[in-house]
Design an enzyme around this catalytic site. Structure first.
Site, PDB file in Angstrom:
ATOM      1  CB  ALA A  24       2.533   1.874  14.031  1.00 55.83           C
ATOM      2  CB  THR A  48      -0.789   0.088   1.231  1.00 54.13           C
ATOM      3  OG1 THR A  48      -0.089   0.119   2.416  1.00 54.13           O
ATOM      4  CG2 THR A  48      -1.731  -1.117   1.114  1.00 54.13           C
ATOM      5  CE1 TYR A  78      -4.862  -1.439  10.493  1.00 53.60           C
ATOM      6  CE2 TYR A  78      -6.518  -0.116  11.712  1.00 53.60           C
ATOM      7  CZ  TYR A  78      -5.310  -0.321  11.069  1.00 53.60           C
ATOM      8  OH  TYR A  78      -4.621   0.762  11.458  1.00 53.60           O
TER       9      TYR A  78
HETATM   10  N1  LIG Z   1      -2.596   6.997   9.354  1.00 47.89           N
HETATM   11  C1  LIG Z   1      -3.476   6.804  10.277  1.00 47.89           C
HETATM   12  O1  LIG Z   1      -4.302   7.583  10.624  1.00 47.89           O
HETATM   13  C2  LIG Z   1      -3.281   5.664  11.148  1.00 47.89           C
HETATM   14  C3  LIG Z   1      -4.202   5.483  12.242  1.00 47.89           C
HETATM   15  C4  LIG Z   1      -3.943   4.575  13.196  1.00 47.89           C
HETATM   16  C5  LIG Z   1      -2.671   3.526  13.124  1.00 47.89           C
HETATM   17  N2  LIG Z   1      -2.202   3.570  11.954  1.00 47.89           N
HETATM   18  C6  LIG Z   1      -0.972   2.522  11.759  1.00 47.89           C
HETATM   19  O2  LIG Z   1       0.298   3.243  11.333  1.00 47.89           O
HETATM   20  C7  LIG Z   1       1.030   2.272  10.224  1.00 47.89           C
HETATM   21  C8  LIG Z   1       1.288   3.236   9.052  1.00 47.89           C
HETATM   22  O3  LIG Z   1      -0.274   3.655   8.521  1.00 47.89           O
HETATM   23  P1  LIG Z   1      -0.012   4.527   6.991  1.00 47.89           P
HETATM   24  O4  LIG Z   1      -1.094   5.595   7.367  1.00 47.89           O
HETATM   25  O5  LIG Z   1       1.187   5.168   7.027  1.00 47.89           O
HETATM   26  O6  LIG Z   1      -0.431   3.526   6.001  1.00 47.89           O
HETATM   27  P2  LIG Z   1       0.258   3.238   4.635  1.00 47.89           P
HETATM   28  O7  LIG Z   1      -0.467   2.134   3.805  1.00 47.89           O
HETATM   29  O8  LIG Z   1       0.499   4.587   4.026  1.00 47.89           O
HETATM   30  O9  LIG Z   1       1.771   2.632   5.244  1.00 47.89           O
HETATM   31  C9  LIG Z   1       1.862   1.259   5.490  1.00 47.89           C
HETATM   32  C10 LIG Z   1       3.144   0.751   4.701  1.00 47.89           C
HETATM   33  O10 LIG Z   1       3.283  -0.674   5.117  1.00 47.89           O
HETATM   34  C11 LIG Z   1       3.560  -1.450   4.145  1.00 47.89           C
HETATM   35  N3  LIG Z   1       3.547  -2.701   4.204  1.00 47.89           N
HETATM   36  C12 LIG Z   1       2.304  -3.385   4.583  1.00 47.89           C
HETATM   37  N4  LIG Z   1       2.304  -4.684   4.782  1.00 47.89           N
HETATM   38  C13 LIG Z   1       3.516  -4.930   4.737  1.00 47.89           C
HETATM   39  C14 LIG Z   1       4.403  -6.062   4.573  1.00 47.89           C
HETATM   40  N5  LIG Z   1       3.839  -7.397   4.832  1.00 47.89           N
HETATM   41  N6  LIG Z   1       5.833  -6.140   4.743  1.00 47.89           N
HETATM   42  C15 LIG Z   1       6.363  -4.902   4.484  1.00 47.89           C
HETATM   43  N7  LIG Z   1       5.679  -3.872   4.234  1.00 47.89           N
HETATM   44  C16 LIG Z   1       4.389  -3.900   4.384  1.00 47.89           C
HETATM   45  C17 LIG Z   1       2.824  -0.792   3.026  1.00 47.89           C
HETATM   46  O11 LIG Z   1       3.417  -1.091   1.637  1.00 47.89           O
HETATM   47  C18 LIG Z   1       3.005   0.922   3.361  1.00 47.89           C
HETATM   48  O12 LIG Z   1       4.104   1.243   2.936  1.00 47.89           O
HETATM   49  C19 LIG Z   1       0.062   1.229  10.165  1.00 47.89           C
HETATM   50  O13 LIG Z   1       0.471  -0.006  10.966  1.00 47.89           O
HETATM   51  C20 LIG Z   1      -1.309   1.595  10.509  1.00 47.89           C
HETATM   52  O14 LIG Z   1      -2.054   0.542  11.071  1.00 47.89           O
HETATM   53  C21 LIG Z   1      -2.338   4.583  11.077  1.00 47.89           C
END
Ligand SMILES: NC(=O)c1ccc[n+]([C@@H]2O[C@H](COP(=O)([O-])OP(=O)(O)OC[C@H]3O[C@@H](n4cnc5c(N)ncnc54)[C@H](O)[C@@H]3O)[C@@H](O)[C@H]2O)c1
Length: 310
Positions: free
Chosen positions: A115, A36, A146
């Protein structure tokens, strides 16, 4: 010089965290499989001698040569569209991926920050949500992939802390927005901004009375960095407690963009939480942290970034 690994380093939050760690004097190794994430989020780091990148799925065994001081485990699909499209990958990265990241931390005698998410509280029966609240999650609903993956990840992280004495931290992240979000990731901020900038109707789910609170990315990263430097091991909420209804939020975006968009109402998704607001007392007391970017300023910066991308 300390070395940090950022899993999910090509994502929205992982890339902003990388920028902060480099500023703080860390050498950073990004790990991502781009499921993603967006390689363009790392373009500005090309040629930086303190940054390197490994393309890898963290659900597979992770072996990184050399010393590592700290692991930030951010890999996971994060937007509802993504985790509904990638249910098995989401469960695997929360479980196997977290196990592998903790195994790497144990092997390297490194710290690890997980995270986690406000989704651990599900559709909360306690408002605002404190870290003591155990949540109201439907494990078999579509969002369960999730929510339960992250709850499992928290349990695994605490087990590694209690039984292997790994120096772990857990951040429960509430809705965060800012530049580098993907326009079509299904999250409300890019969706509304995209529609407003194109002059299309803004699609609000339900009657728009459900509430959310939105934190600007620089505030969130500041809280996460401070938590990583603390010696606290239980979950800490990081988010902005300023709560708005989704309808008010849509109206705010229409006003700031100067758009002529109208607001339309669509069916509410299954298990959509009715209200979400972090209680950030713990983060304030422990880290001396509170958000400083107001919604108007954060939205203006985000809209500016999206203008050339719509
Ligand atoms: N953005 C928010 O508001 C929010 C809220 C709560 C929690 N989070 C947590 O923060 C983290 C980052 O979220 P984000 O908003 O940057 O999302 P995002 O999708 O932009 O980033 C997630 C990244 O993880 C990578 N990824 C996913 N599965 C993978 C795997 N198996 N191996 C290697 N890489 C993998 C994706 O390619 C992506 O670059 C996540 O763990 C998410 O659950 C984000």
């Amino acid at each position: 010089m300390k070395t940090a690994v950022v899993t999910g380093g090509a994502g929205f939050l992982g890339s902003h965290l990388t920028d902060r760690l480099l500023l703080e004097g860390y050498r950073v190794i990004g790990v991502d499989n781009f499921i993603t994430g967006n390689p363009a989020n790392l373009d500005h780091l090309k040629g930086n001698p303190n940054y390197s990148f490994i393309e890898q799925d963290v659900t597979k065994y992770i072996d990184i040569p050399g010393e590592i001081d700290f692991i930030f485990h951010f890999a996971s699909p994060a937007s509802p569209i993504d985790y509904l499209e990638l249910p098995i990958q989401t469960l695997k990265v929360g479980s196997l991926g977290t196990h592998n990241a903790l195994g790497l931390a144990l092997a390297k005698k490194a710290g690890l920050l997980l995270a986690s998410t406000s989704e651990c509280y599900g559709d909360p029966l306690v408002h605002p949500q404190t870290e003591e609240y155990w949540g109201n999650v439907n494990p078999i609903g579509p969002r369960g992939v999730y929510d339960e993956a992250k709850r499992f990840a928290e349990a695994m992280t605490m087990a590694y802390h209690r039984y292997h004495h790994v120096d772990t931290k857990i951040v429960r992240i509430f809705n965060t927005y800012g530049p580098r979000m993907r326009l079509k990731d299904g999250r409300v901020v890019p969706a509304f901004i995209g529609e407003a900038l194109k002059g299309e109707p803004i699609s609000v789910f339900g009657d728009g009375s459900q509430t959310r609170s939105f934190c600007f990315v620089s505030d969130l990263i500041d809280g996460i960095y401070k938590l990583s430097q603390s010696d606290f091991h239980e979950p800490v909420n990081i988010g902005n407690p300023n709560e708005l209804t989704i309808k008010e939020f849509a109206e705010r975006i229409v006003r700031i963009t100067g758009s002529k968009s109208t607001i339309t109402f669509q069916p509410l998704p299954v298990d959509d939480p009715k209200q979400r607001r972090p209680d950030i007392t713990r983060a304030g007391k422990l880290l001396g942290w509170k958000p400083v970017v107001d919604l108007e300023t954060g939205l203006s910066r985000t809209i500016e970034w999206f203008k050339s991308r719509v």
